[in-house]
Design a protein around this motif. Sequence first.
Motif, PDB file in Angstrom:
ATOM      1  N   LEU A 185      14.151   1.027  -2.420  1.00 33.20           N
ATOM      2  CA  LEU A 185      13.396   0.921  -1.179  1.00 33.20           C
ATOM      3  C   LEU A 185      12.010   1.517  -1.379  1.00 33.20           C
ATOM      4  O   LEU A 185      11.856   2.536  -2.061  1.00 33.20           O
ATOM      5  CB  LEU A 185      14.102   1.687  -0.061  1.00 33.20           C
TER       6      LEU A 185
ATOM      7  N   PRO B   8       9.611   2.407   1.362  1.00 35.53           N
ATOM      8  CA  PRO B   8       9.187   2.441   2.763  1.00 35.53           C
ATOM      9  C   PRO B   8       7.694   2.700   2.899  1.00 35.53           C
ATOM     10  O   PRO B   8       7.087   3.364   2.056  1.00 35.53           O
ATOM     11  CB  PRO B   8       9.995   3.598   3.359  1.00 35.53           C
ATOM     12  N   GLU B   9       7.147   2.124   3.940  1.00 32.62           N
ATOM     13  CA  GLU B   9       5.723   2.352   4.218  1.00 32.62           C
ATOM     14  C   GLU B   9       5.550   3.776   4.712  1.00 32.62           C
ATOM     15  O   GLU B   9       6.498   4.421   5.153  1.00 32.62           O
ATOM     16  CB  GLU B   9       5.242   1.341   5.251  1.00 32.62           C
TER      17      GLU B   9
ATOM     18  N   TYR C  32       6.605 -10.905  -0.048  1.00 33.65           N
ATOM     19  CA  TYR C  32       7.465  -9.904   0.571  1.00 33.65           C
ATOM     20  C   TYR C  32       8.911 -10.392   0.586  1.00 33.65           C
ATOM     21  O   TYR C  32       9.181 -11.582   0.479  1.00 33.65           O
ATOM     22  CB  TYR C  32       7.056  -9.661   2.030  1.00 33.65           C
TER      23      TYR C  32
ATOM     24  N   GLN D 156       9.212  -5.723   2.797  1.00 31.66           N
ATOM     25  CA  GLN D 156       8.763  -4.921   1.653  1.00 31.66           C
ATOM     26  C   GLN D 156       8.127  -5.830   0.621  1.00 31.66           C
ATOM     27  O   GLN D 156       8.596  -6.939   0.387  1.00 31.66           O
ATOM     28  CB  GLN D 156       9.971  -4.179   1.050  1.00 31.66           C
ATOM     29  N   ARG D 157       7.070  -5.348  -0.020  1.00 32.69           N
ATOM     30  CA  ARG D 157       6.406  -6.144  -1.085  1.00 32.69           C
ATOM     31  C   ARG D 157       7.353  -6.364  -2.237  1.00 32.69           C
ATOM     32  O   ARG D 157       8.113  -5.492  -2.601  1.00 32.69           O
ATOM     33  CB  ARG D 157       5.162  -5.434  -1.605  1.00 32.69           C
TER      34      ARG D 157
ATOM     35  N   ALA E  28      13.870  -6.120   3.742  1.00 30.21           N
ATOM     36  CA  ALA E  28      14.805  -5.050   3.388  1.00 30.21           C
ATOM     37  C   ALA E  28      15.689  -4.830   4.612  1.00 30.21           C
ATOM     38  O   ALA E  28      15.255  -4.212   5.583  1.00 30.21           O
ATOM     39  CB  ALA E  28      14.048  -3.783   3.027  1.00 30.21           C
TER      40      ALA E  28
ATOM     41  N   TYR F 218      12.615  -3.577   7.476  1.00 29.96           N
ATOM     42  CA  TYR F 218      11.204  -3.953   7.425  1.00 29.96           C
ATOM     43  C   TYR F 218      10.968  -4.897   6.245  1.00 29.96           C
ATOM     44  O   TYR F 218      11.804  -5.053   5.367  1.00 29.96           O
ATOM     45  CB  TYR F 218      10.308  -2.716   7.287  1.00 29.96           C
TER      46      TYR F 218
ATOM     47  N   THR G 191       7.025   4.846   8.092  1.00 31.34           N
ATOM     48  CA  THR G 191       8.445   4.655   8.339  1.00 31.34           C
ATOM     49  C   THR G 191       9.098   6.007   8.596  1.00 31.34           C
ATOM     50  O   THR G 191       8.991   6.922   7.783  1.00 31.34           O
ATOM     51  CB  THR G 191       9.135   3.970   7.136  1.00 31.34           C
TER      52      THR G 191
END
Length: 193
Positions: A110, A112-113, A169, A191-192, A172, A189, A116
């Motif tokens: 993962l 996360p941004e 993207y 995710q790239r 997730a 969310y 998040t």
Amino acid sequence: MNRRYVHRLSVLALTAAATLTLAGCVVAPPPQHAVTHIVQSPPAPLSEVIPPAPYPDSYWVAGHWKWEGNRYVWNNGHWEQARQNQVFQHAYWSNNGFEWIYHPGRWVALAPENNTQVIVANVAPPPPRVEIIGPAPTPNHVWIGGFWRWNNGQHVWVSGHWEARRDGYFYAPGHWYRSGNTWTFSGGYWQRN
């Protein structure tokens, strides 16, 4: 028979047995994710009835089309155990204008941004609900599965839906995993890749 001869025969027999045993061993190379390039577009994903989850931190891996023997074959979805700090990037097909390219599913870390928020609950989530997934609007849509959201001290179900795939993207999926005596929420969310 003299002792030296018996000892020599024993050593030869053991060496032969070890050689035969090791000759039967095959060390397989790590699986290579062969990229499939097909001119024919894949069908839209099939409708799936997701059966009840076997445990609270179950993770649904959606079914997908795969190219086998000069035709598309449907691989059914299945439940897997959630993995801490990982999410399953579902298999999918992309189009580069001339052909369709298959991207196999895999577990990825993962990412996360920054905005998040980490959600931790002391109460185990109920098992994921059974969802009936209708047909996708197009082959370029991805199913966003339902999940339990932690809201005001309780788990609240958020239903799944179809959403258009975003270039560069993957989604997730939101899911819970056990972390000692607590439960931590991951994903939910885009995710790239």
